[in-house]
Design an enzyme around this catalytic site. Structure first.
Site, PDB file in Angstrom:
ATOM      1  N   LYS A  45      -2.230  -1.608  -3.911  1.00 54.75           N
ATOM      2  CA  LYS A  45      -3.072  -0.425  -3.837  1.00 54.75           C
ATOM      3  C   LYS A  45      -2.217   0.822  -3.845  1.00 54.75           C
ATOM      4  O   LYS A  45      -1.265   0.873  -3.075  1.00 54.75           O
ATOM      5  CB  LYS A  45      -3.875  -0.531  -2.536  1.00 54.75           C
ATOM      6  CG  LYS A  45      -4.747   0.644  -2.234  1.00 54.75           C
ATOM      7  CD  LYS A  45      -5.414   0.403  -0.917  1.00 54.75           C
ATOM      8  CE  LYS A  45      -6.059   1.677  -0.444  1.00 54.75           C
ATOM      9  NZ  LYS A  45      -6.637   1.554   0.866  1.00 54.75           N
ATOM     10  N   LYS A  62       0.845  -1.176   0.000  1.00 50.94           N
ATOM     11  CA  LYS A  62       0.000   0.000   0.000  1.00 50.94           C
ATOM     12  C   LYS A  62       0.883   1.229   0.000  1.00 50.94           C
ATOM     13  O   LYS A  62       1.643   1.465   0.933  1.00 50.94           O
ATOM     14  CB  LYS A  62      -0.870  -0.031   1.254  1.00 50.94           C
ATOM     15  CG  LYS A  62      -1.821   1.116   1.341  1.00 50.94           C
ATOM     16  CD  LYS A  62      -2.757   0.895   2.490  1.00 50.94           C
ATOM     17  CE  LYS A  62      -3.582   2.118   2.751  1.00 50.94           C
ATOM     18  NZ  LYS A  62      -4.411   1.942   3.945  1.00 50.94           N
TER      19      LYS A  62
END
Ligand code: PBG
Length: 329
Positions: free
Chosen positions: A254, A201
């Site tokens: 992500k 992330k």
């Protein structure tokens, strides 16, 4: 002698032939639809920067869930937008918290629909960080206290599983978070509940609209101490390897669009399912351009989704999931 160019062209001469040799497809089975739930009654508040995405109060959830199921979608990702916030994010692990309550209702309405619970504290803390923080005013730097945060995160995951969540998706990227949650779930009797780890992330500007949506922008500092530097790719592999060793069942990348190479690297290195999170700004940008009449929304979105599949994603979390389900019918 061979003429590969001509051979390739021959394979594209008819619609049926193109279908036959197509390498990747997007289906409704690949999609996970994010839903934001909040307190109150009769609340259906559109998020300004995300047209078509709403904050929904629990009483309006039934209509939404019925639509999701009728479109053939099989999984949703639940985000809570609570009223109560405090330094420790205690509404995140309240057995009667917004996510827990929504999960119970959804599982009662649609037992087959998979509920993925986002397990994080940032929507529930008054400072907007993903754990317990120590704030250094001089440096304007927020340091998350790792171990106390893990304890609260584990409590949150267990309470979500108790409410009926099918998949736990911890997103705060702290050291040892998958291990801690796996242990917590196992001890509470949820050995069968898989963990979808937000393994990779990045500290990204592409979350901007989401933070408006979830009222979770950090009140001071930023998330750079616990989210990744967009310049780093090898570090992504290190993070993912750690999560695999700790017992993650699915690995997420992500954001997705600017990180296709990371999706591909993970696909090549691990045999676990890979999840691409097509985040809020990736949605807002397309919506805004489409509203201006500058792009063909459907074609752009379908092309993007098949791009994620081609890069190596097995599933895609996307705010376009309902639109896609209609287009793919
Ligand atoms: C954090 C979280 C974030 C998103 C979902 N959960 C990112 C963040 O604010 O750091 C972003 C999702 C999106 O942009 O669509 N719990």
């Amino acid at each position: 002698m061979s003429f590969p160019l001509i051979r390739g062209r021959r394979l594209r001469t008819s619609h049926a032939l193109r279908n036959l040799v197509r390498e990747h497809t997007v289906t409704v089975n690949d999609l996970i639809y994010p839903i934001f739930v909040t307190h109150g009654t009769g609340v259906k508040e559109e998020i300004g920067s995300m047209p078509g995405v709403y904050h929904l109060s629990l009483d309006l959830l039934e209509e939404e869930i019925r639509e999701v199921v009728s479109l053939g979608l099989q999984a949703i990702l639940l985000f809570g937008v609570p009223h109560e916030k405090d330094a420790h994010g205690s509404s995140a692990y309240d057995p009667n918290g917004i996510v827990q309550e929504a999960t119970r209702r959804i599982k009662a309405m649609a037992p087959e629909l998979l509920v993925v619970a986002d397990t994080c504290l940032c929507q529930f803390t008054d400072h907007g960080h993903c754990g317990v923080v120590h704030y250094d005013e001089k440096k304007n730097r927020a340091d998350v206290l790792n171990d106390p945060s893990l304890e609260l995160l584990t409590k949150t995951a267990v309470s979500q599983a108790e409410a009926g969540a099918d998949i736990i998706a911890p997103s705060n990227m702290m050291d040892g978070f998958v291990h801690a949650i796996r242990q917590g779930l196992d001890q509470a009797g949820f050995e069968h509940v898989p963990i979808m780890s937000y393994s990779v992330k990045y500290a990204s500007a592409f979350y901007g609209p989401f933070r408006e949506a979830a009222h979770s922008a950090p009140q001071f500092g930023d998330r750079k101490t616990y989210q990744m530097d967009p310049a780093n790719a090898r570090e992504a592999m290190r993070e993912a390897r750690g999560d695999v060793a700790e017992g993650a069942d699915m690995l997420m990348v992500k954001p997705a669009l600017a990180y296709m190479d990371i999706i591909r690297s993970l696909r090549n290195s691990f045999d676990l399912p890979i999840v691409a999170y097509n985040v809020s700004a990736e949605y807002s940008m397309v919506k805004a351009a489409a509203q201006q009449g500058w792009i063909d929304e459907k074609s752009i979105v379908l092309e993007t989704m098949v791009g994620f599949k081609r890069a190596g994603a097995d599933m895609i979390i996307t705010y376009f999931a309902k639109d896609l389900a209609r287009w793919l019918k």
